[in-house]
Design an enzyme around this catalytic site. Structure first.
Site, PDB file in Angstrom:
ATOM      1  N   GLY A  11       0.816  -1.215  -0.024  1.00 60.19           N
ATOM      2  CA  GLY A  11      -0.092   0.048  -0.029  1.00 60.19           C
ATOM      3  C   GLY A  11       0.826   1.292   0.171  1.00 60.19           C
ATOM      4  N   CYS A  12       0.502   2.447   0.619  1.00 60.07           N
ATOM      5  CA  CYS A  12       1.094   3.478   0.827  1.00 60.07           C
ATOM      6  C   CYS A  12       2.491   3.407   1.183  1.00 60.07           C
ATOM      7  CB  CYS A  12       0.677   4.308   1.756  1.00 60.07           C
ATOM      8  SG  CYS A  12       1.667   6.015   2.068  1.00 60.07           S
ATOM      9  N   PHE A  13       3.514   3.866   0.307  1.00 57.74           N
ATOM     10  CA  PHE A  13       5.194   3.319   0.692  1.00 57.74           C
ATOM     11  C   PHE A  13       5.542   4.104   1.760  1.00 57.74           C
ATOM     12  CE2 PHE A  13       6.340   5.723  -3.642  1.00 57.74           C
ATOM     13  CZ  PHE A  13       5.702   6.730  -3.057  1.00 57.74           C
TER      14      PHE A  13
END
Length: 225
Positions: free
Chosen positions: A43-45
């Site tokens: 998901g969001c890095f």
């Protein structure tokens, strides 16, 4: 006649110094061999980077893009979709301190590996989960970790184990986003990126969902989430 012993002493000292240097060089080479790389998409890095920076033995995390066909893509291209890329994090770690298998186990318990459409509030192909194996040994370890995660949850794990390809480093402002003091405009006004990150993570429900899935085994969930 008095010079010879002195020369012998100098030769002995030089030999000892050379041997010591050789040992040190060999140690450095051995040490370098223990530095390895893992690549995870969770998901969001920003969140993956923030999580794995806490792990003892992790030397560096880099946010980037991988798994797609577009060369050196931009954030806008990747999040818009169509490039095939995932937001991912390249993790450099000391295998003497933390094993690759341990990192994969932590990864599975830091995401929702049952969700094929993205992660938490972030939807779309760029936010899917994946483990990108750099060699057969990593692939084998990741498959074993995936099987264990499936047994623990009693649910299907949709996170694929893929062969690693080119990793493209993301734009500089994405690196260590959770630590940055640069100010950005949000609905709360101009605030440091680190505070914007905290509010994004809370609003996205990442920690809440991970705790719901993994309970006490969730390694990075903040207390009280």
């Amino acid at each position: 006649m008095q010079i010879t012993p002195h020369l012998n002493t100098l030769k002995s000292a030089a030999l000892v110094a050379a041997m010591t240097l050789a040992v040190l060089l060999n140690c450095e080479r051995a040490r370098a061999d223990d530095i390895q790389t893992a690549i995870f998409a969770g998901g969001c890095f920003w969140c993956v980077e923030a999580d794995f920076d806490k792990v003892d033995g992790v030397k560096e995390t880099v946010s980037g893009y991988t798994g797609g066909d577009v060369k050196n893509p931009s954030y806008k291209q990747v999040t818009r979709g169509g490039t095939g890329h995932y937001e991912a994090v390249r993790i450099t770690f000391d295998a003497d301190t933390v094993s690759y298998r341990r990192l994969v186990d932590l990864f599975f318990r830091s995401v929702d590996p049952t969700d094929a459409g993205g992660q938490f509030c972030d939807r779309g192909e760029s936010y899917r989960t994946a483990v990108f194996a750099l060699d057969p040994a990593q692939a084998q370890a990741a498959k074993a970790a995936k099987a264990e995660a499936r047994a623990e949850l009693g649910q299907e794990i949709v996170t694929p184990i893929l062969d690693a390809g080119t990793f493209w480093k993301a734009e500089d402002y994405h690196q260590n986003y959770y630590q940055r003091d640069d100010r950005v405009l949000t609905r709360f006004g101009w605030i440091p990126m680190s505070k914007a990150y905290d509010r994004y993570r809370d609003a996205c429900g990442r920690d809440q969902r991970v705790r719901q899935l993994w309970g006490a085994d969730a390694p990075f969930v903040k207390t009280g989430s």
